[in-house]
Design a protein around this motif. Structure first.
Motif, PDB file in Angstrom:
ATOM      1  N   MET A 232      -3.536  -4.826   7.639  1.00 46.36           N
ATOM      2  CA  MET A 232      -2.095  -4.669   7.803  1.00 46.36           C
ATOM      3  C   MET A 232      -1.609  -5.136   9.165  1.00 46.36           C
ATOM      4  O   MET A 232      -0.460  -4.917   9.521  1.00 46.36           O
ATOM      5  N   THR A 233      -2.459  -5.775   9.935  1.00 44.15           N
ATOM      6  CA  THR A 233      -2.071  -6.269  11.255  1.00 44.15           C
ATOM      7  C   THR A 233      -1.493  -7.672  11.150  1.00 44.15           C
ATOM      8  O   THR A 233      -1.709  -8.394  10.166  1.00 44.15           O
ATOM      9  N   GLU A 234      -0.775  -8.069  12.193  1.00 46.62           N
ATOM     10  CA  GLU A 234      -0.154  -9.393  12.212  1.00 46.62           C
ATOM     11  C   GLU A 234      -1.203 -10.496  12.314  1.00 46.62           C
ATOM     12  O   GLU A 234      -1.046 -11.570  11.737  1.00 46.62           O
ATOM     13  N   THR A 235      -2.289 -10.218  13.023  1.00 46.72           N
ATOM     14  CA  THR A 235      -3.346 -11.228  13.184  1.00 46.72           C
ATOM     15  C   THR A 235      -3.960 -11.591  11.847  1.00 46.72           C
ATOM     16  O   THR A 235      -4.162 -12.776  11.525  1.00 46.72           O
TER      17      THR A 235
ATOM     18  N   VAL B 237      -5.710  -5.291  -8.833  1.00 46.99           N
ATOM     19  CA  VAL B 237      -6.016  -6.284  -7.800  1.00 46.99           C
ATOM     20  C   VAL B 237      -7.217  -5.791  -7.002  1.00 46.99           C
ATOM     21  O   VAL B 237      -7.187  -4.688  -6.454  1.00 46.99           O
ATOM     22  N   PRO B 238      -8.291  -6.555  -6.916  1.00 48.99           N
ATOM     23  CA  PRO B 238      -9.497  -6.076  -6.216  1.00 48.99           C
ATOM     24  C   PRO B 238      -9.218  -5.758  -4.754  1.00 48.99           C
ATOM     25  O   PRO B 238      -8.649  -6.564  -4.022  1.00 48.99           O
ATOM     26  N   GLY B 239      -9.623  -4.562  -4.345  1.00 49.62           N
ATOM     27  CA  GLY B 239      -9.477  -4.135  -2.962  1.00 49.62           C
ATOM     28  C   GLY B 239      -8.152  -3.496  -2.627  1.00 49.62           C
ATOM     29  O   GLY B 239      -7.974  -3.002  -1.510  1.00 49.62           O
ATOM     30  N   TRP B 240      -7.199  -3.469  -3.571  1.00 43.87           N
ATOM     31  CA  TRP B 240      -5.875  -2.925  -3.287  1.00 43.87           C
ATOM     32  C   TRP B 240      -5.455  -1.896  -4.330  1.00 43.87           C
ATOM     33  O   TRP B 240      -4.260  -1.709  -4.580  1.00 43.87           O
ATOM     34  N   GLU B 241      -6.427  -1.233  -4.953  1.00 45.22           N
ATOM     35  CA  GLU B 241      -6.106  -0.191  -5.924  1.00 45.22           C
ATOM     36  C   GLU B 241      -5.559   1.042  -5.207  1.00 45.22           C
ATOM     37  O   GLU B 241      -5.987   1.392  -4.101  1.00 45.22           O
ATOM     38  N   THR B 242      -4.600   1.710  -5.823  1.00 44.05           N
ATOM     39  CA  THR B 242      -3.996   2.894  -5.209  1.00 44.05           C
ATOM     40  C   THR B 242      -4.928   4.081  -5.215  1.00 44.05           C
ATOM     41  O   THR B 242      -4.799   4.992  -4.393  1.00 44.05           O
ATOM     42  N   ASN B 243      -5.913   4.114  -6.122  1.00 42.13           N
ATOM     43  CA  ASN B 243      -6.825   5.257  -6.176  1.00 42.13           C
ATOM     44  C   ASN B 243      -7.931   5.170  -5.146  1.00 42.13           C
ATOM     45  O   ASN B 243      -8.751   6.066  -5.038  1.00 42.13           O
ATOM     46  N   GLU B 244      -7.977   4.070  -4.356  1.00 40.13           N
ATOM     47  CA  GLU B 244      -9.022   3.961  -3.330  1.00 40.13           C
ATOM     48  C   GLU B 244      -8.808   4.968  -2.221  1.00 40.13           C
ATOM     49  O   GLU B 244      -9.727   5.654  -1.775  1.00 40.13           O
TER      50      GLU B 244
ATOM     51  N   ILE C 172       9.204  -9.287   4.737  1.00 33.71           N
ATOM     52  CA  ILE C 172      10.486  -9.801   4.297  1.00 33.71           C
ATOM     53  C   ILE C 172      10.898  -9.200   2.971  1.00 33.71           C
ATOM     54  O   ILE C 172      12.083  -9.086   2.645  1.00 33.71           O
ATOM     55  N   ARG C 173       9.914  -8.799   2.178  1.00 39.38           N
ATOM     56  CA  ARG C 173      10.231  -8.168   0.900  1.00 39.38           C
ATOM     57  C   ARG C 173      10.945  -6.831   1.092  1.00 39.38           C
ATOM     58  O   ARG C 173      11.690  -6.387   0.218  1.00 39.38           O
ATOM     59  N   ILE C 174      10.721  -6.189   2.233  1.00 42.29           N
ATOM     60  CA  ILE C 174      11.344  -4.886   2.462  1.00 42.29           C
ATOM     61  C   ILE C 174      12.847  -5.035   2.620  1.00 42.29           C
ATOM     62  O   ILE C 174      13.617  -4.175   2.184  1.00 42.29           O
ATOM     63  N   TYR C 175      13.286  -6.153   3.208  1.00 43.59           N
ATOM     64  CA  TYR C 175      14.718  -6.350   3.375  1.00 43.59           C
ATOM     65  C   TYR C 175      15.426  -6.408   2.022  1.00 43.59           C
ATOM     66  O   TYR C 175      16.505  -5.822   1.843  1.00 43.59           O
ATOM     67  N   ALA C 176      14.832  -7.138   1.097  1.00 43.76           N
ATOM     68  CA  ALA C 176      15.450  -7.228  -0.227  1.00 43.76           C
ATOM     69  C   ALA C 176      15.513  -5.855  -0.888  1.00 43.76           C
ATOM     70  O   ALA C 176      16.469  -5.519  -1.582  1.00 43.76           O
ATOM     71  N   TYR C 177      14.460  -5.058  -0.644  1.00 42.97           N
ATOM     72  CA  TYR C 177      14.457  -3.726  -1.242  1.00 42.97           C
ATOM     73  C   TYR C 177      15.506  -2.823  -0.593  1.00 42.97           C
ATOM     74  O   TYR C 177      16.203  -2.073  -1.268  1.00 42.97           O
TER      75      TYR C 177
ATOM     76  N   PRO D 148       7.084   2.529  -2.079  1.00 39.79           N
ATOM     77  CA  PRO D 148       7.054   2.803  -0.643  1.00 39.79           C
ATOM     78  C   PRO D 148       6.928   1.527   0.170  1.00 39.79           C
ATOM     79  O   PRO D 148       6.501   0.488  -0.316  1.00 39.79           O
ATOM     80  N   VAL D 149       7.333   1.622   1.439  1.00 42.11           N
ATOM     81  CA  VAL D 149       7.250   0.466   2.332  1.00 42.11           C
ATOM     82  C   VAL D 149       5.805   0.013   2.498  1.00 42.11           C
ATOM     83  O   VAL D 149       5.509  -1.183   2.514  1.00 42.11           O
ATOM     84  N   GLN D 150       4.882   0.957   2.619  1.00 36.80           N
ATOM     85  CA  GLN D 150       3.477   0.617   2.814  1.00 36.80           C
ATOM     86  C   GLN D 150       2.942  -0.210   1.643  1.00 36.80           C
ATOM     87  O   GLN D 150       2.175  -1.152   1.826  1.00 36.80           O
ATOM     88  N   ARG D 151       3.385   0.130   0.433  1.00 39.20           N
ATOM     89  CA  ARG D 151       2.906  -0.598  -0.738  1.00 39.20           C
ATOM     90  C   ARG D 151       3.476  -2.020  -0.771  1.00 39.20           C
ATOM     91  O   ARG D 151       2.809  -2.958  -1.228  1.00 39.20           O
ATOM     92  N   LEU D 152       4.691  -2.208  -0.294  1.00 39.89           N
ATOM     93  CA  LEU D 152       5.264  -3.546  -0.230  1.00 39.89           C
ATOM     94  C   LEU D 152       4.531  -4.416   0.789  1.00 39.89           C
ATOM     95  O   LEU D 152       4.329  -5.610   0.571  1.00 39.89           O
ATOM     96  N   LYS D 153       4.136  -3.806   1.907  1.00 41.03           N
ATOM     97  CA  LYS D 153       3.343  -4.543   2.892  1.00 41.03           C
ATOM     98  C   LYS D 153       1.996  -4.970   2.298  1.00 41.03           C
ATOM     99  O   LYS D 153       1.545  -6.099   2.490  1.00 41.03           O
ATOM    100  N   GLU D 154       1.367  -4.046   1.577  1.00 42.66           N
ATOM    101  CA  GLU D 154       0.080  -4.358   0.971  1.00 42.66           C
ATOM    102  C   GLU D 154       0.207  -5.468  -0.063  1.00 42.66           C
ATOM    103  O   GLU D 154      -0.679  -6.315  -0.197  1.00 42.66           O
TER     104      GLU D 154
END
Length: 540
Positions: free
Chosen positions: A182-185, A230-237, A314-319, A334-340
């Motif tokens: 979730m970092t910019e790098t 999606v591999p590695g991005w499941e909510t139950n992890e 940028i997707r958060i702005y539309a939301y 949630p915002v965190q899920r949009l970032k992911e």
């Protein structure tokens, strides 16, 4: 002049179609010439689409103007319209006296100088490492990968290994944690990787409908994201790692804040007071406050005052704009899920692009491995040969075509491996290295290695190590020369039994010093070696 425009556009479209047909009938001998021909065809097709669009707009225009022009040419017997047109032509040539006349037949004819200008940009389209679309050039992206959190200063990955792992984003092969993604790098790295692969595919496949292919990628990702597959991005992890748990082997303690395994409970408790754990716990707590809803300040501030640091948000702005009165709607994701999702979409795009260019990827790996075994003299000879090939005149191949028809294919009846110059290696060298002997490895999926050198080398490569990890074996350095799955599992089980037996003996057997102090046998032996046992001498 709408009729004249229609006539000229029809003529140009027909010339373009004829030029495309003639280009398709050509069969260039070299890969560079084939790619240049494909780019010429692509430019001709784009030109035909543009001119057809202009022609269609004329047909869909005002019909009254076209009817008036036809009537003036049909029923006007005073030649008034003719002389008006003649005056316009003379006036145009007075203002532009030296303007050349465009010859469409010569402009789009294959082999002509004007036609060759269409594909001339291929010389500056690729880097030297890409060799006109044969190989991938991931060196700048490899440098970015080495500076990612979780990789820098922790794990050294060679460029050859990176070519195998750059499209793998799930543990254990990917050292970057989900929190660090979730970092910019990391986002800049994945975005640059996806952009490079997409542009490279457009350059090597100019005649394919890649926009439709990329649209299918987006649709497939949206479907998997809605299904939470999606591999590695499941909510139950994250819910599965809610607290410290004992791993399945019973030999470690998991810390959800640091996302790290500790061998003993004492080491786990000792790290709780460290600064790393405290910072990780605070960061996890901050993420937990926004899990499932927006922060309070985001609900009260207008959209223009909400500060988003990274471009991937940028997707958060539309939301946020979907809410009423400039405030966010708390019923959405949630915002965190949009970032992911923004990061996961780029990772999915990289995986699909890498699978679509598997041939170029494997050729790149072979080329890098080949160059690593070359001397400076061989590299200089190869560069000189490539330079001579690229600087040869375009018509030279056609003049010598009859003389070189017998040299199109290299004579290699024994199917010997090719050297750096593209010719078969000597047979004595083939026998010296034993390249005709097959060495199968069941751990690598029954892959067959030709020669003892390649067989010995593969034990430290990713394919064999990944096969051992799939069997649950972590200490891979002890399994050299073991190729059978049954042998590997039996040896690993034996090593585990011996390790547990040694640990049990050390914990069960106790010794007593001269003062009556009882201690484990391991501690007693350490003190005895140092001469720190008190009291009279005690024999074991």
């Amino acid at each position: 002049m709408s009729l004249e425009d229609q006539r000229s556009l029809h003529e140009e479209v027909e010339r373009l179609e004829a030029a495309i047909s003639e280009h398709l009938l050509e069969e260039p001998r070299q890969a560079k010439d084939q790619l240049a021909r494909d780019h010429q065809i692509r430019q001709l097709v784009d030109r035909a689409h543009t001119q057809s669009g202009r022609l269609l707009s004329i047909y869909n225009g005002d019909p009254a103007t076209r009817t008036e022009e036809i009537q003036s040419m049909t029923y006007d017997y005073s030649f008034e319209s003719f002389y008006k047109g003649l005056e316009k032509i003379k006036d145009h040539h007075k203002r532009y006296p030296n303007q050349p006349v465009e010859n469409l037949e010569r402009a789009y004819k294959p082999g002509n100088g004007d036609s060759n200008k269409l594909g001339a940009g291929i010389d500056n389209m690729f880097t030297g490492e890409e060799a006109f679309g044969k190989f991938l050039d991931l060196n700048p992206l490899y440098d970015q990968f080495l500076n990612l959190p979780g990789v820098k200063g922790v794990k050294h990955v060679t460029y050859l290994t990176y070519l195998t792992l750059f499209d793998i984003f799930t543990p254990p092969d990917c050292p970057v944690r989900r929190l660090d993604k979730m970092t910019e790098t990391y986002f800049d790295y994945v975005r640059a990787l996806a952009s490079y692969l997409q542009s490279f595919m457009r350059k090597i496949k100019p005649l394919e409908d890649l926009d439709r292919l990329f649209t299918t990628f987006d649709q497939e990702f949206s479907q998997l994201w809605e299904q939470d597959n999606v591999p590695g991005w499941e909510t139950n992890e994250l819910s599965a790692k809610a607290g410290p748990i004992i791993e399945g082997t019973g030999e470690g303690v998991w810390c959800a804040d640091c996302e790290k395994t500790f061998k003993t409970d004492g080491v786990y408790k000792g790290h709780l007071a460290g600064r790393k754990h405290i910072r990780a716990a605070e960061a996890r707590k901050a993420r937990g406050d926004t899990q499932g809803r927006f922060p309070e300040e985001c609900r009260t501030l207008p959209v223009e005052q909400v500060h988003i640091e990274l471009e991937m948000y940028i997707r958060i702005y539309a939301y946020l704009r979907s809410g009423t009165d400039g405030s966010a709607n708390s019923k959405g994701p949630p915002v965190q899920r949009l970032k992911e999702r923004a990061v996961a979409e780029l990772e999915f795009r990289v995986r699909k692009l890498a699978s679509a260019m598997q041939t170029e990827r494997e050729d790149t790996r072979v080329n890098v491995e080949r160059k690593q075994g070359m001397t400076d003299r061989e590299r200089a000879q190869e560069i000189a040969a490539l330079y001579a090939e690229s600087s040869a005149p375009a018509g030279q191949g056609k003049d010598d075509e009859d003389d070189s028809d017998g040299e199109k294919g290299t004579y290699n009846p024994l199917k010997l491996p090719l050297a750096w110059d593209g010719k078969p290696i000597p047979f004595w060298l083939y026998k010296l290295h034993g390249l005709g002997v097959e060495f199968p490895c069941e751990v690598c999926g029954n892959f067959v290695y030709m020669g003892r050198r390649a067989f010995d080398k593969h034990f430290s490569e990713h394919r064999h190590i990944h096969g051992l990890k799939c069997l649950g074996i972590t200490n891979t350095s002890m399994f050299r020369e073991i190729t059978g799955i049954e042998d590997a599992t039996n040896l690993w089980a034996k090593m585990e039994r011996e390790a547990k037996g040694r640990q049990a003996d050390e914990n069960v057997v106790e010794m007593e010093d001269g003062f009556g102090n009882v201690m484990p046998v391991g501690v007693w032996k350490d003190l005895a070696r140092q001469g720190l046992l008190g009291g009279p001498e005690t024999e074991e």
